[in-house]
Design an enzyme around this catalytic site. Structure first.
Site, PDB file in Angstrom:
ATOM      1  N   PRO A  69       0.843  -1.200   0.000  1.00  0.00           N
ATOM      2  CG  PRO A  69      -0.042  -1.086   2.156  1.00  0.00           C
ATOM      3  CD  PRO A  69       0.765  -1.950   1.251  1.00  0.00           C
ATOM      4  CG  MET A  70       3.526   2.505  -1.798  1.00  0.00           C
ATOM      5  SD  MET A  70       4.693   2.512  -3.178  1.00  0.00           S
ATOM      6  CE  MET A  70       3.832   1.533  -4.390  1.00  0.00           C
ATOM      7  CB  ALA A  71      -0.582   7.373   1.189  1.00  0.00           C
ATOM      8  CB  CYS A  76       2.498   4.671   7.951  1.00  0.00           C
ATOM      9  SG  CYS A  76       2.730   6.210   7.100  1.00  0.00           S
ATOM     10  CE  LYS A 132       3.475  -2.209   4.046  1.00  0.00           C
ATOM     11  NZ  LYS A 132       3.937  -0.937   4.588  1.00  0.00           N
ATOM     12  CG  ASN A 169       7.421  -3.992   2.288  1.00  0.00           C
ATOM     13  OD1 ASN A 169       7.318  -3.062   3.096  1.00  0.00           O
ATOM     14  ND2 ASN A 169       7.445  -3.800   1.001  1.00  0.00           N
ATOM     15  CG  ASP A 184      15.421  -1.581   0.346  1.00  0.00           C
ATOM     16  OD1 ASP A 184      14.592  -0.655   0.241  1.00  0.00           O
ATOM     17  OD2 ASP A 184      16.382  -1.534   1.139  1.00  0.00           O
TER      18      ASP A 184
HETATM   19  C1  LIG Z   1       4.887   7.062  -1.432  1.00  0.00           C
HETATM   20  C2  LIG Z   1       4.730   5.988  -0.393  1.00  0.00           C
HETATM   21  C3  LIG Z   1       3.558   5.895   0.330  1.00  0.00           C
HETATM   22  C4  LIG Z   1       3.393   4.893   1.294  1.00  0.00           C
HETATM   23  N1  LIG Z   1       2.205   4.793   1.952  1.00  0.00           N
HETATM   24  C5  LIG Z   1       1.963   3.741   2.777  1.00  0.00           C
HETATM   25  C6  LIG Z   1       0.684   3.527   3.341  1.00  0.00           C
HETATM   26  O1  LIG Z   1      -0.267   4.259   3.101  1.00  0.00           O
HETATM   27  N2  LIG Z   1       0.550   2.458   4.163  1.00  0.00           N
HETATM   28  C7  LIG Z   1       1.581   1.617   4.461  1.00  0.00           C
HETATM   29  O2  LIG Z   1       1.405   0.664   5.210  1.00  0.00           O
HETATM   30  N3  LIG Z   1       2.816   1.809   3.947  1.00  0.00           N
HETATM   31  C8  LIG Z   1       3.015   2.841   3.091  1.00  0.00           C
HETATM   32  N4  LIG Z   1       4.236   2.987   2.497  1.00  0.00           N
HETATM   33  C9  LIG Z   1       5.298   1.986   2.768  1.00  0.00           C
HETATM   34  C10 LIG Z   1       5.275   0.859   1.716  1.00  0.00           C
HETATM   35  O3  LIG Z   1       4.099   0.111   1.788  1.00  0.00           O
HETATM   36  C11 LIG Z   1       6.488  -0.088   1.899  1.00  0.00           C
HETATM   37  O4  LIG Z   1       6.407  -0.666   3.169  1.00  0.00           O
HETATM   38  C12 LIG Z   1       7.831   0.615   1.774  1.00  0.00           C
HETATM   39  O5  LIG Z   1       7.854   1.489   0.655  1.00  0.00           O
HETATM   40  C13 LIG Z   1       8.987  -0.393   1.622  1.00  0.00           C
HETATM   41  O6  LIG Z   1       8.784  -1.209   0.492  1.00  0.00           O
HETATM   42  P1  LIG Z   1       9.565  -0.937  -0.908  1.00  0.00           P
HETATM   43  O7  LIG Z   1      11.015  -0.874  -0.587  1.00  0.00           O
HETATM   44  O8  LIG Z   1       9.187  -2.097  -1.774  1.00  0.00           O
HETATM   45  O9  LIG Z   1       9.055   0.372  -1.438  1.00  0.00           O
HETATM   46  C14 LIG Z   1       4.441   3.989   1.556  1.00  0.00           C
HETATM   47  C15 LIG Z   1       5.624   4.107   0.845  1.00  0.00           C
HETATM   48  C16 LIG Z   1       5.793   5.075  -0.131  1.00  0.00           C
HETATM   49  C17 LIG Z   1       7.089   5.144  -0.906  1.00  0.00           C
END
Ligand SMILES: Cc1cc2nc3c(=O)[nH]c(=O)nc-3n(C[C@H](O)[C@H](O)[C@H](O)COP(=O)(O)O)c2cc1C
Length: 327
Positions: free
Chosen positions: A22-24, A106, A145, A206, A208
């Site tokens: 999930p990414m806001a 988060c 999460k 999760n 990187d």
């Molecule tokens: C722009 C952005 C928004 C994010 N928003 C959320 C969110 O709303 N909820 C959440 O649990 N994690 C959020 N995250 C964290 C990601 O879900 C993830 O845990 C984190 O980016 C690490 O994974 P990655 O290295 O694959 O990006 C966000 C990350 C990014 C970059």
């Protein structure tokens, strides 16, 4: 060759164990559907505040819109109050959510100032109350999460994972950083492995994971049931297909032909205009365009033009022009 593992969450057998994080501001409905079409096993919504008084805004209404989304539809909620979280979960289930995901990962200030997101990790008794309260309030599976802990001296993810399992949480996603790490340093999957070893429910690793090879390595090293990919899917929603293919066949998929990328981007932009309306759609599309083009160095001038355009027609025609020039 690693045969893809089957992950089951409640009544849902996922089509893949590679899921979208999930990414806001990123994982809106058009992006979730795109990633699912490319084989993401799950795609949780952008985080929704558990404070239902904040829901009467176009932004929150859009975050609760799941029209046409494939099953299982996952909605993520964030908050600090057990009964508010339970209420938010119930309302989302009534609105079509089939899995509830609780955000305790988060680090964003706006969430943490109110002791939500990963700040909750400091208070394990409250974690237990929230998880228990949400699980009891809905008939659908609830996931959690979270991060590896509050900071490097307080890595309590194992205790939190056990609390989660005891509370009836049906799957975990662990970002291999602490809350204090924010996004600094490399994700550390040793703690993720320790979490996986300490519970029976499915665990997604999760942090990187940005290539099929890395996904396989993390799966092997942690023994996790699946991996969750966030930033690497920005501008590359087909990464799920690449990873699924690699896990299944042990070899890389051919690089996507430019005309396929063109068709994907075009359809994505059209979905964004339809979902957000023209003005907001063009603005949201700029972000995705810059991610897509991150992978194609060169043509900066044209790209800069692309991200300043105000109308859908011009944005689309400039995009197509870029492709005709071979990007
Ligand atoms: C722009 C952005 C928004 C994010 N928003 C959320 C969110 O709303 N909820 C959440 O649990 N994690 C959020 N995250 C964290 C990601 O879900 C993830 O845990 C984190 O980016 C690490 O994974 P990655 O290295 O694959 O990006 C966000 C990350 C990014 C970059």
């Amino acid at each position: 060759m690693d045969a893809p593992r089957t992950v089951t969450i409640g009544p849902y057998r996922l089509p893949s164990n590679v899921v979208l994080a999930p990414m806001a501001g990123v994982t809106d409905r058009p992006f979730r559907m795109l990633c699912r079409r490319f084989g993401a096993g799950l795609a949780a919504s952008e985080m929704l505040s558990a404070d239902v008084r904040l829901w009467d805004t176009p932004k929150s209404r859009r975050r609760m819109d799941h029209g046409g989304e494939p099953s299982p539809r996952v909605v993520q909620i964030a908050g600090f109050d057990p009964s508010m979280m339970a209420d938010a979960a119930r309302r989302n289930v009534d609105a079509g959510a089939q899995i509830i995901d609780i955000n305790m990962g988060c680090p964003a200030k706006k969430v943490c100032n109110r002791l939500a997101g990963s700040a909750l990790l400091q208070d394990e008794a409250l974690v237990a109350q929230i998880l228990h309260s949400v699980v009891q309030s809905v008939a659908v599976p609830v996931m959690l999460k979270t991060r590896t802990g509050w900071d490097r001296d307080h890595k309590n993810a194992i205790r939190v994972a056990r609390i989660a399992e005891d509370s009836g949480i049906q799957a975990l996603a662990i970002h291999g950083r602490t809350r204090a790490d924010l996004y600094q340093g490399d994700a550390e999957h040793g703690t993720v492995k320790a979490v996986k070893d300490s519970v029976k429910i499915p665990v997604f690793a999760n942090g990187d994971i940005d290539s099929p090879e890395r996904a396989r390595q993390v799966l092997r090293e942690t023994g996790c049931d699946g991996v969750m990919i966030g930033r690497a899917a920005q501008g590359r929603p087909w990464i799920f297909d690449d990873v699924n293919f690699f896990l299944e066949h042990g070899e890389s998929r051919a690089v996507l032909a430019l005309e396929k990328v063109r068709a994907i981007m075009r359809a994505h932009l059209e979905d964004l205009y339809a979902f957000y309306g023209e003005e907001t759609g063009v603005r949201v599309a700029r972000k995705h365009l810059s991610w897509y083009f991150r992978q194609h160095p060169g043509q900066e001038a044209l790209r800069n033009r692309l991200v300043r355009i105000e109308t859908p027609d011009e944005q689309l025609s400039t995009l197509l022009e870029l492709f005709d020039m071979g990007v």
